[in-house]
Design a protein around this motif. Sequence first.
Motif, PDB file in Angstrom:
ATOM      1  N   ARG A 127      35.308  61.784  15.688  1.00 41.69           N
ATOM      2  CA  ARG A 127      35.682  62.627  14.540  1.00 41.69           C
ATOM      3  C   ARG A 127      34.872  62.258  13.302  1.00 41.69           C
ATOM      4  O   ARG A 127      34.439  63.126  12.554  1.00 41.69           O
ATOM      5  CB  ARG A 127      37.172  62.485  14.225  1.00 41.69           C
ATOM      6  N   PHE A 128      34.674  60.968  13.107  1.00 43.18           N
ATOM      7  CA  PHE A 128      33.882  60.492  11.974  1.00 43.18           C
ATOM      8  C   PHE A 128      32.459  61.030  12.070  1.00 43.18           C
ATOM      9  O   PHE A 128      31.902  61.535  11.095  1.00 43.18           O
ATOM     10  CB  PHE A 128      33.909  58.968  11.941  1.00 43.18           C
ATOM     11  N   MET A 129      31.854  60.970  13.233  1.00 44.31           N
ATOM     12  CA  MET A 129      30.478  61.427  13.410  1.00 44.31           C
ATOM     13  C   MET A 129      30.360  62.943  13.319  1.00 44.31           C
ATOM     14  O   MET A 129      29.331  63.461  12.907  1.00 44.31           O
ATOM     15  CB  MET A 129      29.920  60.941  14.748  1.00 44.31           C
ATOM     16  N   LEU A 130      31.421  63.666  13.676  1.00 38.86           N
ATOM     17  CA  LEU A 130      31.382  65.125  13.571  1.00 38.86           C
ATOM     18  C   LEU A 130      31.234  65.599  12.125  1.00 38.86           C
ATOM     19  O   LEU A 130      30.786  66.713  11.885  1.00 38.86           O
ATOM     20  CB  LEU A 130      32.644  65.750  14.175  1.00 38.86           C
ATOM     21  N   LYS A 131      31.614  64.765  11.186  1.00 39.90           N
ATOM     22  CA  LYS A 131      31.477  65.136   9.775  1.00 39.90           C
ATOM     23  C   LYS A 131      30.012  65.129   9.334  1.00 39.90           C
ATOM     24  O   LYS A 131      29.671  65.694   8.315  1.00 39.90           O
ATOM     25  CB  LYS A 131      32.255  64.174   8.871  1.00 39.90           C
ATOM     26  N   PHE A 132      29.153  64.488  10.125  1.00 39.78           N
ATOM     27  CA  PHE A 132      27.754  64.332   9.752  1.00 39.78           C
ATOM     28  C   PHE A 132      26.789  65.012  10.721  1.00 39.78           C
ATOM     29  O   PHE A 132      25.624  65.179  10.396  1.00 39.78           O
ATOM     30  CB  PHE A 132      27.381  62.848   9.686  1.00 39.78           C
ATOM     31  N   ALA A 163      28.223  68.465  17.537  1.00 36.45           N
ATOM     32  CA  ALA A 163      29.029  67.832  18.580  1.00 36.45           C
ATOM     33  C   ALA A 163      28.189  66.991  19.540  1.00 36.45           C
ATOM     34  O   ALA A 163      28.583  65.869  19.902  1.00 36.45           O
ATOM     35  CB  ALA A 163      29.806  68.894  19.357  1.00 36.45           C
ATOM     36  N   GLU A 164      27.060  67.499  19.962  1.00 36.27           N
ATOM     37  CA  GLU A 164      26.227  66.760  20.917  1.00 36.27           C
ATOM     38  C   GLU A 164      25.661  65.480  20.307  1.00 36.27           C
ATOM     39  O   GLU A 164      25.650  64.429  20.936  1.00 36.27           O
ATOM     40  CB  GLU A 164      25.087  67.646  21.443  1.00 36.27           C
ATOM     41  N   THR A 165      25.179  65.572  19.085  1.00 35.22           N
ATOM     42  CA  THR A 165      24.653  64.389  18.412  1.00 35.22           C
ATOM     43  C   THR A 165      25.757  63.370  18.192  1.00 35.22           C
ATOM     44  O   THR A 165      25.549  62.166  18.382  1.00 35.22           O
ATOM     45  CB  THR A 165      23.999  64.776  17.074  1.00 35.22           C
ATOM     46  N   ALA A 166      26.934  63.849  17.808  1.00 34.29           N
ATOM     47  CA  ALA A 166      28.077  62.944  17.599  1.00 34.29           C
ATOM     48  C   ALA A 166      28.430  62.224  18.895  1.00 34.29           C
ATOM     49  O   ALA A 166      28.670  61.007  18.891  1.00 34.29           O
ATOM     50  CB  ALA A 166      29.271  63.727  17.075  1.00 34.29           C
ATOM     51  N   THR A 206      30.226  59.834   3.017  1.00 34.97           N
ATOM     52  CA  THR A 206      30.677  58.865   4.003  1.00 34.97           C
ATOM     53  C   THR A 206      31.965  58.176   3.569  1.00 34.97           C
ATOM     54  O   THR A 206      32.931  58.120   4.329  1.00 34.97           O
ATOM     55  CB  THR A 206      29.589  57.805   4.256  1.00 34.97           C
ATOM     56  N   VAL A 207      31.993  57.660   2.349  1.00 39.24           N
ATOM     57  CA  VAL A 207      33.173  56.916   1.916  1.00 39.24           C
ATOM     58  C   VAL A 207      34.388  57.818   1.761  1.00 39.24           C
ATOM     59  O   VAL A 207      35.509  57.407   2.076  1.00 39.24           O
ATOM     60  CB  VAL A 207      32.908  56.088   0.630  1.00 39.24           C
ATOM     61  N   VAL A 208      34.198  59.046   1.311  1.00 39.82           N
ATOM     62  CA  VAL A 208      35.328  59.974   1.198  1.00 39.82           C
ATOM     63  C   VAL A 208      35.884  60.311   2.571  1.00 39.82           C
ATOM     64  O   VAL A 208      37.103  60.343   2.767  1.00 39.82           O
ATOM     65  CB  VAL A 208      34.923  61.259   0.434  1.00 39.82           C
ATOM     66  N   ILE A 209      35.027  60.554   3.528  1.00 39.35           N
ATOM     67  CA  ILE A 209      35.491  60.871   4.878  1.00 39.35           C
ATOM     68  C   ILE A 209      36.233  59.689   5.472  1.00 39.35           C
ATOM     69  O   ILE A 209      37.307  59.849   6.060  1.00 39.35           O
ATOM     70  CB  ILE A 209      34.312  61.309   5.770  1.00 39.35           C
ATOM     71  N   LEU A 210      35.676  58.498   5.315  1.00 36.91           N
ATOM     72  CA  LEU A 210      36.344  57.313   5.856  1.00 36.91           C
ATOM     73  C   LEU A 210      37.704  57.089   5.202  1.00 36.91           C
ATOM     74  O   LEU A 210      38.667  56.717   5.873  1.00 36.91           O
ATOM     75  CB  LEU A 210      35.465  56.074   5.684  1.00 36.91           C
ATOM     76  N   ARG A 211      37.803  57.324   3.905  1.00 38.42           N
ATOM     77  CA  ARG A 211      39.060  57.079   3.189  1.00 38.42           C
ATOM     78  C   ARG A 211      40.056  58.216   3.386  1.00 38.42           C
ATOM     79  O   ARG A 211      41.188  58.010   3.807  1.00 38.42           O
ATOM     80  CB  ARG A 211      38.765  56.886   1.695  1.00 38.42           C
ATOM     81  N   ASP A 212      39.652  59.436   3.080  1.00 42.19           N
ATOM     82  CA  ASP A 212      40.589  60.554   3.038  1.00 42.19           C
ATOM     83  C   ASP A 212      40.815  61.235   4.381  1.00 42.19           C
ATOM     84  O   ASP A 212      41.899  61.759   4.631  1.00 42.19           O
ATOM     85  CB  ASP A 212      40.131  61.586   2.008  1.00 42.19           C
TER      86      ASP A 212
END
Length: 161
Positions: A19-24, A27-30, A112-118
């Motif tokens: 899920r974290f990688m999908l933000k960046f 799907a395949e790359t994640a 990155t930090v917002v996704i990790l936190r929120d």
Amino acid sequence: MTLEEYNFSVKTYADGLYRFMLKFADAETAKDIVQDCFEKLWIKRETVDGEKAKSYLFTAAYNTMIDKKRKNKRLDFIESIPTQTSSTQMPNPDLQELLHKALNTLPEIQKTVVILRDYEGYSYEEIGEITGLGESQVKVYIFRARVSLKNYIGSLATVLG
């Protein structure tokens, strides 16, 4: 790290890491990044403490993602131009799309930090371990990102309203 600890790490952290990688990434790359991270963890299982597996995995994923972004920076930029043009033509974007657009306006570290936190619910300390930042620096980036998101969403709401 024992085999049991490794298997526990796979069962416990794989979905969150994905899920974290999908933000960046797509799907395949994640999926590729997540698999690479677990492969790296397996290779280094003798030196990684089982209790630090989560931090190791998210740090490895973050660094791998940054490396891929740097490597494909020009290609990503060229591919993103038509997407941005077509998506701004939609008269009423849904909330998730609006948030995704807003996140994409942020600098990479703030995103990155917002996704990790929120989104993922990590503590400031854990985010610092993952990104290699100090806890106070993490708080500053989160604050700045939230202000930028508020300004972006507020100005867009004024335009659409």
